[in-house]
Design an enzyme around this catalytic site. Structure first.
Site, short mmCIF file in Angstrom:
data_model
loop_
_atom_site.label_atom_id
_atom_site.label_comp_id
_atom_site.label_asym_id
_atom_site.label_seq_id
_atom_site.Cartn_x
_atom_site.Cartn_y
_atom_site.Cartn_z
N ALA A 159 -15.31 -6.29 35.78
CA ALA A 159 -15.92 -7.61 36.01
C ALA A 159 -14.79 -8.63 36.11
O ALA A 159 -13.68 -8.39 35.66
CB ALA A 159 -16.84 -7.95 34.84
N GLY A 204 -16.51 -2.65 34.59
CA GLY A 204 -17.57 -2.77 35.59
C GLY A 204 -17.29 -1.92 36.82
O GLY A 204 -18.23 -1.48 37.49
N GLU A 262 -18.48 1.37 35.99
CA GLU A 262 -19.95 1.29 35.92
C GLU A 262 -20.57 1.32 37.31
O GLU A 262 -21.62 1.94 37.52
CB GLU A 262 -20.37 0.02 35.15
N GLU A 295 -13.44 -2.28 28.05
CA GLU A 295 -14.05 -3.53 27.58
C GLU A 295 -13.77 -3.81 26.11
O GLU A 295 -13.57 -4.96 25.71
CB GLU A 295 -15.58 -3.50 27.80
N1 3HC Z 1 -10.72 -10.15 36.04
C1 3HC Z 1 -9.99 -11.20 36.47
N2 3HC Z 1 -8.67 -11.13 36.70
C2 3HC Z 1 -8.06 -9.95 36.49
C3 3HC Z 1 -8.77 -8.82 36.02
C4 3HC Z 1 -10.17 -8.95 35.80
N3 3HC Z 1 -10.92 -7.93 35.38
N4 3HC Z 1 -7.90 -7.80 35.89
C5 3HC Z 1 -6.70 -8.27 36.27
N5 3HC Z 1 -6.79 -9.56 36.62
C6 3HC Z 1 -5.71 -10.43 37.12
C7 3HC Z 1 -4.62 -10.63 36.08
O1 3HC Z 1 -4.92 -11.71 35.24
C8 3HC Z 1 -3.41 -10.90 36.96
O2 3HC Z 1 -3.48 -12.24 37.37
P1 3HC Z 1 -2.14 -13.08 37.64
O3 3HC Z 1 -1.42 -12.35 38.72
O4 3HC Z 1 -2.65 -14.40 38.00
O5 3HC Z 1 -1.38 -13.06 36.34
C9 3HC Z 1 -3.66 -10.03 38.18
O6 3HC Z 1 -5.06 -9.73 38.17
C10 3HC Z 1 -2.91 -8.71 38.15
O7 3HC Z 1 -3.15 -8.07 36.90
P2 3HC Z 1 -1.99 -7.31 36.11
O8 3HC Z 1 -0.76 -8.15 36.07
O9 3HC Z 1 -2.58 -6.86 34.83
O10 3HC Z 1 -1.73 -6.09 37.11
P3 3HC Z 1 -1.31 -4.61 36.79
O11 3HC Z 1 -1.14 -3.94 38.07
O12 3HC Z 1 -0.23 -4.58 35.77
O13 3HC Z 1 -2.61 -3.96 36.06
C11 3HC Z 1 -4.94 -3.48 35.79
C12 3HC Z 1 -3.80 -3.81 36.77
C13 3HC Z 1 -4.69 -2.13 35.11
C14 3HC Z 1 -6.22 -3.44 36.56
C15 3HC Z 1 -4.98 -4.58 34.69
O14 3HC Z 1 -5.00 -5.85 35.33
C16 3HC Z 1 -6.17 -4.52 33.79
O15 3HC Z 1 -6.17 -3.75 32.86
N6 3HC Z 1 -7.18 -5.36 34.03
C17 3HC Z 1 -8.31 -5.51 33.17
C18 3HC Z 1 -9.26 -4.36 33.27
C19 3HC Z 1 -10.46 -4.60 32.40
O16 3HC Z 1 -10.36 -4.96 31.26
N7 3HC Z 1 -11.65 -4.38 32.96
C20 3HC Z 1 -12.86 -4.60 32.26
C21 3HC Z 1 -13.30 -5.99 32.49
S1 3HC Z 1 -14.71 -6.43 31.54
C22 3HC Z 1 -16.01 -5.73 32.35
O17 3HC Z 1 -15.84 -5.05 33.33
C23 3HC Z 1 -17.36 -6.03 31.78
C24 3HC Z 1 -18.45 -5.19 32.36
O18 3HC Z 1 -18.67 -4.08 31.55
C25 3HC Z 1 -19.70 -5.96 32.49
#
Ligand code: 3HC
Ligand code: NAI
Length: 679
Positions: free
Chosen positions: A62, A101, A104, A124
């Site tokens: 998400a 997500g 998912e 998450e």
């Molecule tokens: N939402 C918004 N922005 C995000 C994001 C997300 N889910 N994931 C990454 N970004 C942004 C980062 O803030 C960063 O922004 P910036 O360049 O402005 O600093 C940019 O994307 C690149 O991210 P990284 O520097 O972390 O890039 P990497 O290549 O090192 O890593 C990744 C990529 C492994 C995908 C890592 O970004 C990550 O772990 N992201 C989060 C994944 C996550 O937690 N997903 C679950 C979200 S909650 C959810 O899905 C709820 C659902 O169940 C309803």
């Protein structure tokens, strides 16, 4: 251009997301997916759908930036339900990371294919929430509760091959053929009598798993997650996948999700996520600043820090030459590096072959001339300015022009070291934390003349060796150690008011810190810097050391220790302290645990504000990043500055005044304006 595009390949609709950088499932993506599914449903010429992503990854989850804002439809659960309800089979074609997500969505698809380098997970929990789009109900139905539970509670992604083994991925395909393979897979299932629907599956659910199974999991796997709220909610949600029908389970999931997402812990952990990413951005550096190549590293000192620092580079494939003054010390240092690798190998983190490869990249030497070809030299020798200056002058004469010289000093002035070289623009601090091969934090100390390219190179290198780096200015103790000092002073002052060391330590461990100041002293050794000959019972420390209470190493310090290093309060120490308090004439005080905590932590926040005021940290969130990754500050409170923001800066300022501290003007100003440190 729309973030979701569609094209037809025969009777297969290929739906492609292009939402850089990580294809987060923001509103436009969700709406685009919903439209694509409507197109597939209404067009008779379409018999199957492939969902895939452009760029570096499949949907990484998400869009976290949307959390806390008013929701705009379509919701992710609705989009996923639509995908799953499709009469035409839907195939997720996965590369990069299918996270949260994103996974998912893939679970809502009828089939999943992936390339070998892909990773799949539900992280998450690390953001203080749980999968909120059916993930806690669909994943156990697809892979079984035993495989799903750790994935959801711990949040670590698994490689595609492992995902295939547990049935999360149906087929691994060639890297350069993902979409073609998706289309071919789709064609192969068109016309099948039925397609697997994750939410309707019951074949993997072992309904015999009950309290014993979950309690055992909590006991073994959740010990290290103490204090975090989300893991327990994850367990309850997975439990619902056994106990309840899908629709009821989803309701339970949503109820738990709603509570978590609006809570302070989740806000704090989201702050931590963005803080770590913000930390890598260096103010005042032009985008076209080059990154210098670092192919060979030299390290001075094979002691506690030098050895650990070396391991970072060896593990990342960068050769290291390590220098000591004497053969014995060199041999000892190298053998500790080997032992550490072998211990990691025993835990399955490395293969025996990888251990040998790492060790083969290490060249031990007693001759400084062997560092001449290094691109970067890091000194990790004694913490003494004269010794460091001497070494910097020598290195400057030996190491090739253009190479970077760095100090791992904990406190000393890097400008002074730079001044003895003819390359002050190529000198900086690289402050690793102990154990340097384990701790994630790296303070990059920007000296007055450090060139932008050198800073940018250090930042890029930190990523390569898996560190979270923060830029600090030159000041005593930089960010982290500087803030430790007012905390210690506050702890010592309370001791002199008759507060027991264990009550002080407990106030911090109850807050979630790994240990308090007196446990830390006992661990480091009370005799660090103590001189037996000159000791005259003047301080509590003098007396403790004189009685051979020198810390854990002598089995007693502020505490008594048993053979497992478990601490118990000491009556002897209580008596010693009472003697000092009586002599001092101070009136003994009694504080609540909360007040003890505030008396310790408010001065840290104050020091953090001074660090910001002086420009020694770029932003408040950098300070949070330092304390979470270098000192074990509980991430679920967001770090010292975020924590201060959540309890209210006015409360902190009032407390500081009441405890007799001079309040930082920046902190006072923000409190008066009702602002936050992390704006
Ligand atoms: N939402 C918004 N922005 C995000 C994001 C997300 N889910 N994931 C990454 N970004 C942004 C980062 O803030 C960063 O922004 P910036 O360049 O402005 O600093 C940019 O994307 C690149 O991210 P990284 O520097 O972390 O890039 P990497 O290549 O090192 O890593 C990744 C990529 C492994 C995908 C890592 O970004 C990550 O772990 N992201 C989060 C994944 C996550 O937690 N997903 C679950 C979200 S909650 C959810 O899905 C709820 C659902 O169940 C309803
Ligand atoms: P240490 O005493 O374990 O190791 C220092 C090593 O440097 C010794 O093996 C010594 O023989 C060697 N050495 C001294 N002079 C040398 C020279 N001229 N050439 C080559 N080798 C030389 O010390 P430690 O703990 O590793 O600390 C090193 C530096 O790292 C210090 O500046 C310290 O402040 C800093 N530091 C220490 C941390 C810790 O927790 N120990 C954490 C972060 C930084």
């Amino acid at each position: 251009m729309s973030v979701i595009t569609t094209r037809q390949d025969g009777d297969v609709l290929v739906v492609t997301s292009n939402n850089p950088p990580v294809n987060a499932l923001g509103q436009a993506v969700r709406a685009g997916l919903a439209d694509a599914m409507a197109q597939a449903a209404s067009d008779d010429s379409i018999k199957a759908v492939v969902i895939t992503c452009e760029g570096r990854t499949f949907f990484a989850g998400a869009d976290i930036t949307e959390f806390g804002k008013p929701p705009v439809g379509p919701s992710l659960p609705d989009v996923i339900d639509t995908i799953e309800a499709s009469k035409k089979p839907v195939i997720a074609a996965i590369h990069g990371t299918a996270l949260g997500g994103g996974l998912e969505v893939a679970l809502g698809c009828h089939y999943r294919i992936a390339i070998a380098s892909a990773k799949l997970g539900l992280p998450e929990v690390k953001l203080g929430i749980l999968p909120g789009a059916g993930g806690t109900q669909r994943l156990p139905r697809v892979v079984g509760v035993e495989a799903a539970l750790p994935m959801i509670v711990k949040g670590d992604p698994i490689p595609a091959a492992a995902a295939e083994r547990i049935g999360l991925v149906d087929k691994l395909v060639a890297d350069d053929q993902l979409v073609e393979s998706g289309v071919a897979f789709a064609k192969s299932v068109i016309g099948a009598a039925s397609h697997p629907v994750s939410s309707a599956r019951t074949d993997k659910i072992d309904s015999s798993l009950g309290d014993d199974f979950f309690d055992n999991f909590r006991k073994i796997e959740m010990r290290r997650l103490k204090g975090f709220e989300a893991p327990e909610a994850c367990v309850q949600a997975v439990r619902a996948a056994i106990d309840l029908p899908f629709e009821e389970g989803v309701k339970k999931e949503r109820e738990l999700f709603g509570k978590l997402v609006s809570g302070t812990q989740s806000q704090a952990l989201r702050h931590v996520f963005f803080a770590e990413r913000a930390a890598s951005k260096i103010d005042g550096i032009a985008a076209d600043t080059p990154v210098l190549p670092i192919n060979q590293v030299g390290i001075l000192g094979a002691g506690t820090m030098g050895g650990g620092i070396a391991m970072n580079f060896l593990s990342a494939g960068i050769p290291v030459t390590i220098l000591e003054r004497e053969q014995d010390a060199l041999d000892r240092g190298v053998s500790i590096i080997r032992k550490n690798y072998e211990r990691s190998a025993a835990r399955g983190k490395f293969t025996a072959e990888q251990v040998e490869q790492c060790m083969a990249r290490l060249t031990p030497t007693l001759d400084m001339n062997d560092l001449a070809d290094s691109d970067l030299v890091i000194e990790a020798i004694f913490e003494n300015m004269d010794v460091k200056k001497d070494v910097f002058a020598k290195l400057d004469a030996i190491v090739k022009p253009g190479a970077i010289l760095a100090s791992n000093t904990s406190y000393l002035n890097v400008d002074e070291m730079a001044a003895v070289t003819k390359r002050a623009d190529h000198v900086l601090g690289l402050h690793f934390f102990s154990p340097a091969n384990v701790m994630r934090l790296l303070e990059i100390v920007r000296a007055a003349k450090t060139a932008p390219a050198v800073l940018k190179t250090a930042m890029a290198l930190s990523k390569k060796i898996g560190k979270v780096a923060v830029v600090a200015g030159v000041c005593h103790g930089f960010i982290g150690n500087r803030m430790l000092s007012p905390r210690q002073q506050a702890a010592n002052a309370m001791l002199m008011q008759g507060i027991k060391p264990w009550d002080i330590d407990d106030a911090l461990t109850d807050f979630g810190m790994p240990m308090g100041p007196f446990q830390m002293s006992d661990l480091a050794g009370l005799d660090l810097g103590w001189n037996k000959e000159k000791s005259n019972s003047e301080t509590i420390r003098d007396v403790l050391c004189e009685r051979d209470r020198r810390g854990q190493k002598t089995g007693k310090g502020f505490y008594d220790y048993d053979e497992n290093r478990r601490r118990t309060p000491s009556a002897e120490v209580e008596e010693i302290i009472a003697g000092f308090v009586a002599k001092s004439g101070e009136t003994p005080q009694s504080y609540s645990a909360e007040e003890i905590r505030d008396r310790l932590l408010f001065p840290m926040v104050n020091e953090g504000a001074k660090i910001l005021e002086e420009g020694m940290a770029q932003r408040a969130s950098d300070i949070d990043t330092v304390w979470i990754n270098g000192y074990g500050w509980p991430a679920y409170t967001g770090g010292p500055m975020f924590w201060a923001d959540t309890i209210g800066l006015d409360v902190v300022v009032e407390g500081l005044k009441a405890y007799g501290h001079q309040v930082s003007p920046l902190l006072a100003d923000k409190a008066a304006k009702g602002e936050k440190l992390n704006s």
